[in-house]
Design a protein around this motif. Sequence first.
Motif, PDB file in Angstrom:
ATOM      1  N   VAL A 353      94.640  33.327  41.044  1.00 55.56           N
ATOM      2  CA  VAL A 353      93.870  33.664  40.042  1.00 55.56           C
ATOM      3  C   VAL A 353      92.696  33.026  39.730  1.00 55.56           C
ATOM      4  O   VAL A 353      92.768  31.670  39.610  1.00 55.56           O
ATOM      5  CB  VAL A 353      95.269  33.389  38.752  1.00 55.56           C
ATOM      6  N   LEU A 354      91.759  33.675  39.115  1.00 54.00           N
ATOM      7  CA  LEU A 354      90.343  32.992  38.688  1.00 54.00           C
ATOM      8  C   LEU A 354      90.080  33.283  37.414  1.00 54.00           C
ATOM      9  O   LEU A 354      90.236  34.352  36.888  1.00 54.00           O
ATOM     10  CB  LEU A 354      89.181  33.778  39.694  1.00 54.00           C
ATOM     11  N   THR A 355      89.594  32.225  36.557  1.00 50.23           N
ATOM     12  CA  THR A 355      89.140  32.318  35.265  1.00 50.23           C
ATOM     13  C   THR A 355      87.877  31.811  35.093  1.00 50.23           C
ATOM     14  O   THR A 355      87.482  31.026  35.883  1.00 50.23           O
ATOM     15  CB  THR A 355      90.023  31.493  34.301  1.00 50.23           C
ATOM     16  N   ILE A 356      87.093  32.697  34.332  1.00 48.54           N
ATOM     17  CA  ILE A 356      85.583  32.241  34.179  1.00 48.54           C
ATOM     18  C   ILE A 356      85.214  32.437  32.896  1.00 48.54           C
ATOM     19  O   ILE A 356      85.717  33.361  32.157  1.00 48.54           O
ATOM     20  CB  ILE A 356      84.818  33.445  35.105  1.00 48.54           C
ATOM     21  N   GLY A 366      81.780  21.367  33.405  1.00 50.47           N
ATOM     22  CA  GLY A 366      82.682  20.823  32.639  1.00 50.47           C
ATOM     23  C   GLY A 366      83.780  21.807  31.934  1.00 50.47           C
ATOM     24  O   GLY A 366      84.433  22.354  33.089  1.00 50.47           O
ATOM     25  N   THR A 367      84.137  21.804  31.056  1.00 47.22           N
ATOM     26  CA  THR A 367      85.200  22.568  30.465  1.00 47.22           C
ATOM     27  C   THR A 367      84.875  24.118  30.605  1.00 47.22           C
ATOM     28  O   THR A 367      85.707  24.981  30.564  1.00 47.22           O
ATOM     29  CB  THR A 367      85.297  22.135  28.913  1.00 47.22           C
ATOM     30  N   ALA A 368      83.592  24.516  30.825  1.00 52.95           N
ATOM     31  CA  ALA A 368      83.402  25.830  31.023  1.00 52.95           C
ATOM     32  C   ALA A 368      83.099  26.241  32.651  1.00 52.95           C
ATOM     33  O   ALA A 368      82.824  27.448  33.000  1.00 52.95           O
ATOM     34  CB  ALA A 368      81.994  26.304  30.373  1.00 52.95           C
ATOM     35  N   ALA A 369      83.673  25.191  33.393  1.00 51.15           N
ATOM     36  CA  ALA A 369      83.544  25.573  34.759  1.00 51.15           C
ATOM     37  C   ALA A 369      84.543  26.644  35.279  1.00 51.15           C
ATOM     38  O   ALA A 369      85.616  26.726  34.427  1.00 51.15           O
ATOM     39  CB  ALA A 369      83.575  24.400  35.796  1.00 51.15           C
ATOM     40  N   PRO A 370      84.523  27.402  36.003  1.00 50.72           N
ATOM     41  CA  PRO A 370      85.398  28.244  36.627  1.00 50.72           C
ATOM     42  C   PRO A 370      86.658  27.628  37.081  1.00 50.72           C
ATOM     43  O   PRO A 370      86.593  26.339  37.640  1.00 50.72           O
ATOM     44  CB  PRO A 370      84.871  29.005  37.994  1.00 50.72           C
ATOM     45  N   ARG A 371      87.749  28.119  37.013  1.00 47.94           N
ATOM     46  CA  ARG A 371      89.078  27.366  37.523  1.00 47.94           C
ATOM     47  C   ARG A 371      89.950  28.456  38.343  1.00 47.94           C
ATOM     48  O   ARG A 371      89.864  29.580  38.143  1.00 47.94           O
ATOM     49  CB  ARG A 371      89.941  26.924  36.286  1.00 47.94           C
ATOM     50  N   MET A 372      90.556  27.930  39.152  1.00 50.23           N
ATOM     51  CA  MET A 372      91.688  28.616  40.107  1.00 50.23           C
ATOM     52  C   MET A 372      92.976  28.396  39.945  1.00 50.23           C
ATOM     53  O   MET A 372      93.030  26.920  39.760  1.00 50.23           O
ATOM     54  CB  MET A 372      91.145  28.775  41.412  1.00 50.23           C
ATOM     55  N   SER A 373      94.111  29.188  40.224  1.00 57.07           N
ATOM     56  CA  SER A 373      95.557  28.713  40.336  1.00 57.07           C
ATOM     57  C   SER A 373      95.516  28.540  41.719  1.00 57.07           C
ATOM     58  O   SER A 373      94.771  28.542  42.636  1.00 57.07           O
ATOM     59  CB  SER A 373      96.383  30.049  39.861  1.00 57.07           C
ATOM     60  N   ALA A 374      96.874  27.951  42.106  1.00 60.88           N
ATOM     61  CA  ALA A 374      97.330  27.855  43.248  1.00 60.88           C
ATOM     62  C   ALA A 374      97.299  29.079  43.912  1.00 60.88           C
ATOM     63  O   ALA A 374      97.435  30.142  43.309  1.00 60.88           O
ATOM     64  CB  ALA A 374      98.473  26.994  43.637  1.00 60.88           C
TER      65      ALA A 374
END
Length: 413
Positions: A353-356, A366-374
């Motif tokens: 799962v990817l969040t942008i 920072g806190t606005a960087a893209p994040r991914m799940s395992a």
Amino acid sequence: MKRQIVAVGAVLLVLVGCAGNTASGGPQSPVVSSPSGASGPTVQTVQTASMSVSGPWRAWTASLSGREAHGSCGATAHQVVCATDSGGFVGRSRADGRITWTVPAGDRGKSAGLVVDAADERAVTAVAGRLRAANLRTGRQAWTHRLPTGSAYTSLGAAGGVVYTLETSDPTSRTAVLDALRASDGRPLWHRTVAWSTGEPLAAFRGRVYTADGTRVTARDARTGATLATSPTGVECPHLVTGGHYLVCTGSPFSAGDAFPPMRRLDPATLRVLPTPRNTIDKPVHGVISDDGILVLYEAGAEDTSAGNWFAYDLENDRKLWSTYATEADATVAGGRFVTFTPVNDRTRRGRVLTIDLHAGPQGTGTAAPRMSAAYSQTRGGEHPVLVAPGGDTGHVVVMARTHGSLRSLPLP
């Protein structure tokens, strides 16, 4: 795919026909109201009493029955609700995904989907010609309606204590009947014959309900069904994208070609054209719109939509924000972020799962960087995963895997 679900905890078995309230029809509507099994073949079913759940939303994994996997799921801040492909409901705990209540059904036919209305404590689904509602608080059937033989529900919506349905006896027809029913007890309020194109959404917000016929958009008063506005002649609207309180016309995801009509934002009150950031270059396939007016639209080649780009547009400030490569996938908005899946052809990152950040995009820091799940089995492309965003500030997202029916609740990356 067909995994058996085991209900945990004490259950109280009752007949569905005795559970809940069955609304009466009225002269204003062609809808025929009846209790379960009131006419036609009688289906004896049982209902599981609601079990209380305490504690916050947590991470968990749960199996789905084949009927759930072929249906659809939604969520509130308090629970997950799945509609089966036979018209029943299954309520699940936010704490561990276990079944807390069920409303079984034995209908057969094409499903019109599921709407979950947390404010009115109702989940509503339709299979073929029967519309059912479940009480989210008690886990019991609230009401049911059945159409005359030969007609079927095709689309659902809900807003402001009203459930809206589109129904037709001919799926190839360019018209349908738009019904409005009170969410609490299913009482018919009004109905109108409307121009409509198969596959177009039914949207309702701010006291209005919107339908589209593949050319024009029509706005109606939510209380009476009276026509309030239509989009201007000459403004092409092959497909309507809705979200928040926004309406955007794009090219149709169901047709191929070398060029597509200009993307147009419509004023919800007058349906006049408002400034819109740009025309789409590739084929607009599907999109989501946040409450603050960020449209994220998946655009791909007209002949092959398996790979393309997500483009983000700021509708309020009339500008393009960012884009990122993607393979076709489900998407939603949660926690102020765009939520989707990593490309299936990215060997190092696929199955996540990817969040942008909606405003900063993939270059955010920072806190606005893209994040991914395992990487999880439910998030693999071959599972045909669907995202479900619970209402409220739960900090979680639910992934529904269809190939091997299961749900996974995970913290929003």
